[in-house]
Design an enzyme around this catalytic site. Structure first.
Site, PDB file in Angstrom:
ATOM      1  N   SER A   9       0.865  -1.181   0.000  1.00 21.88           N
ATOM      2  CA  SER A   9       0.000   0.000   0.000  1.00 21.88           C
ATOM      3  C   SER A   9       0.898   1.227   0.000  1.00 21.88           C
ATOM      4  CB  SER A   9      -0.883   0.015   1.247  1.00 21.88           C
ATOM      5  OG  SER A   9      -1.351   1.332   1.456  1.00 21.88           O
ATOM      6  N   HIS A  34      -0.715  -1.260  -4.663  1.00 21.81           N
ATOM      7  CA  HIS A  34      -2.033  -0.974  -4.081  1.00 21.81           C
ATOM      8  C   HIS A  34      -2.135   0.522  -3.809  1.00 21.81           C
ATOM      9  CE1 HIS A  34      -5.737  -1.940  -1.901  1.00 21.81           C
ATOM     10  NE2 HIS A  34      -5.345  -1.052  -1.003  1.00 21.81           N
ATOM     11  N   ASP A  36      -4.311   3.638  -2.479  1.00 20.19           N
ATOM     12  CA  ASP A  36      -5.407   3.995  -1.579  1.00 20.19           C
ATOM     13  C   ASP A  36      -5.857   5.425  -1.809  1.00 20.19           C
ATOM     14  OD1 ASP A  36      -5.878   1.669   0.097  1.00 20.19           O
ATOM     15  OD2 ASP A  36      -3.813   1.963   0.770  1.00 20.19           O
ATOM     16  N   MET A  38      -8.501   8.342  -0.876  1.00 23.53           N
ATOM     17  CA  MET A  38      -9.409   8.738   0.216  1.00 23.53           C
ATOM     18  C   MET A  38      -9.901  10.157  -0.002  1.00 23.53           C
ATOM     19  SD  MET A  38      -7.139   7.365   3.379  1.00 23.53           S
ATOM     20  CE  MET A  38      -6.660   5.642   3.509  1.00 23.53           C
ATOM     21  N   HIS A  67      -7.811   1.184  -4.908  1.00 21.73           N
ATOM     22  CA  HIS A  67      -8.819   1.011  -3.858  1.00 21.73           C
ATOM     23  C   HIS A  67      -9.449   2.372  -3.594  1.00 21.73           C
ATOM     24  CE1 HIS A  67      -9.451   0.108   0.739  1.00 21.73           C
ATOM     25  NE2 HIS A  67     -10.593   0.276   0.102  1.00 21.73           N
ATOM     26  N   MET A  69     -11.750   4.784  -1.825  1.00 19.44           N
ATOM     27  CA  MET A  69     -12.515   5.048  -0.599  1.00 19.44           C
ATOM     28  C   MET A  69     -13.140   6.420  -0.774  1.00 19.44           C
ATOM     29  SD  MET A  69      -9.649   3.540   1.994  1.00 19.44           S
ATOM     30  CE  MET A  69      -8.376   3.582   0.740  1.00 19.44           C
ATOM     31  N   MET A 138     -11.889  -5.725   3.965  1.00 18.28           N
ATOM     32  CA  MET A 138     -11.161  -4.817   4.856  1.00 18.28           C
ATOM     33  C   MET A 138     -10.992  -5.470   6.227  1.00 18.28           C
ATOM     34  SD  MET A 138     -10.363  -2.220   3.070  1.00 18.28           S
ATOM     35  CE  MET A 138      -9.524  -1.387   4.425  1.00 18.28           C
ATOM     36  N   ASP A 174      -6.932  -6.331   3.394  1.00 20.73           N
ATOM     37  CA  ASP A 174      -6.284  -5.020   3.502  1.00 20.73           C
ATOM     38  C   ASP A 174      -6.445  -4.470   4.915  1.00 20.73           C
ATOM     39  OD1 ASP A 174      -5.272  -2.463   3.077  1.00 20.73           O
ATOM     40  OD2 ASP A 174      -6.831  -1.867   1.646  1.00 20.73           O
TER      41      ASP A 174
HETATM   42  C1  DX5 Z   1      -6.635   1.628   4.894  1.00 21.66           C
HETATM   43  C2  DX5 Z   1      -5.969   1.319   3.572  1.00 21.66           C
HETATM   44  C3  DX5 Z   1      -4.886   0.305   3.673  1.00 21.66           C
HETATM   45  C4  DX5 Z   1      -3.755   0.708   4.562  1.00 21.66           C
HETATM   46  C5  DX5 Z   1      -2.960  -0.491   4.918  1.00 21.66           C
HETATM   47  O1  DX5 Z   1      -7.706   2.483   4.688  1.00 21.66           O
HETATM   48  O2  DX5 Z   1      -6.924   0.828   2.659  1.00 21.66           O
HETATM   49  O3  DX5 Z   1      -4.424  -0.086   2.387  1.00 21.66           O
HETATM   50  O4  DX5 Z   1      -2.944   1.683   3.983  1.00 21.66           O
HETATM   51  O5  DX5 Z   1      -1.959  -0.103   5.797  1.00 21.66           O
HETATM   52  P1  DX5 Z   1      -1.391  -1.084   6.912  1.00 21.66           P
HETATM   53  O6  DX5 Z   1      -0.832  -2.290   6.205  1.00 21.66           O
HETATM   54  O7  DX5 Z   1      -0.364  -0.260   7.570  1.00 21.66           O
HETATM   55  O8  DX5 Z   1      -2.533  -1.455   7.808  1.00 21.66           O
HETATM   56 ZN    ZN Z   2      -6.353  -0.189   0.646  1.00 22.80          ZN
END
Ligand code: DX5
Ligand code: ZN
Length: 226
Positions: A9, A34, A36, A38, A67, A69, A138, A174
């Protein structure tokens, strides 16, 4: 068994030199990037958008797993496709029309994933199995890296494995994934393991060992010799 993939990630990368850090982690033996995304609305944090992802797309030939969000999500799918996403996943909880979102991702020629928050049952996927290339379970509440793995995700992974048996669907997990729990996670059915903190800890000189530790633990959980 479906191939095991380790997916760093990039939320845990050094944003001051993002491209360089992503190149380093992929060259250290990781399989899938990956990403992320947000929005400060669907989740209580803001990361980055499609232009930032596009700016680092050239650093590796390996797939980009996006991913999202964000809510609403549909208006942004085309831009992530254009910037080089290979797999696009949206949360089931992000709006009233997850089925339409999956159709839209497929219509862009991309692989489609559905994401389940810790509070969402696996059964929510049942009407959409035909549209799925990936299910992302998740194992933390989304929004932040560095949280602890929620153990009930293991039961959900087993349920998802049963629901998707015989289909061409990968199962991703994840949040809070470490070499310490990767064996149990893989044994429960996940074959794509996302990891942020546990991959990026220690900086570039540690990436290869961090990835190998997770991969070996997961392979052990699958009953594979390493
Ligand atoms: C959380 C993200 C994850 C996160 C994982 O909202 O979707 O991908 O960055 O990080 P770790 O492995 O540190 O939990
Ligand atoms: Zn993620």
């Amino acid at each position: 068994m479906r191939p095991l993939k380790i997916c760093p990630s990039i939320l845990a990368a050094d944003f001051s030199k993002l491209g360089e850090d992503v190149r380093a982690v992929m060259n250290a033996g990781a399989d899938i990037v990956h990403v992320d995304v947000m929005d400060g609305h669907f989740v209580p944090n803001i990361s980055f958008g499609p232009a930032v992802m596009g700016s680092i797309r050239h650093v590796t030939d390996k797939p980009f797993d996006v991913h999202l969000m964000i809510s609403p999500v549909d208006a942004y799918l085309g831009e992530f496709a254009k910037q080089g996403a290979d797999i696009i996943s949206a949360h089931i909880e992000a709006g009233p029309h997850p089925h339409r979102t999956l159709q839209a991702i497929r219509a862009l020629g991309k692989k489609a994933g559905a994401v389940l928050n810790p509070g969402t049952p696996a059964s929510a996927l049942a009407p959409m199995l035909d549209l799925l290339d990936l299910v992302l379970v998740m194992s933390v509440n989304p929004g932040f890296g560095g949280q602890s793995f929620i153990p009930s995700a293991l039961d959900k992974l087993r349920e998802v494995r049963e629901m998707t048996r015989g289909r061409d669907i990968d199962i991703e997990v994840d949040g809070g994934v470490t070499a310490g729990n990767a064996g149990d996670i893989a044994a429960a059915g996940a074959n794509w393991l996302v990891a942020g903190s546990s991959v990026f800890k220690g900086g570039p000189q540690s990436y290869r060992a961090n990835i190998e530790a997770i991969r070996n633990a997961a392979a052990g959980g699958r009953g594979e010799s390493v």
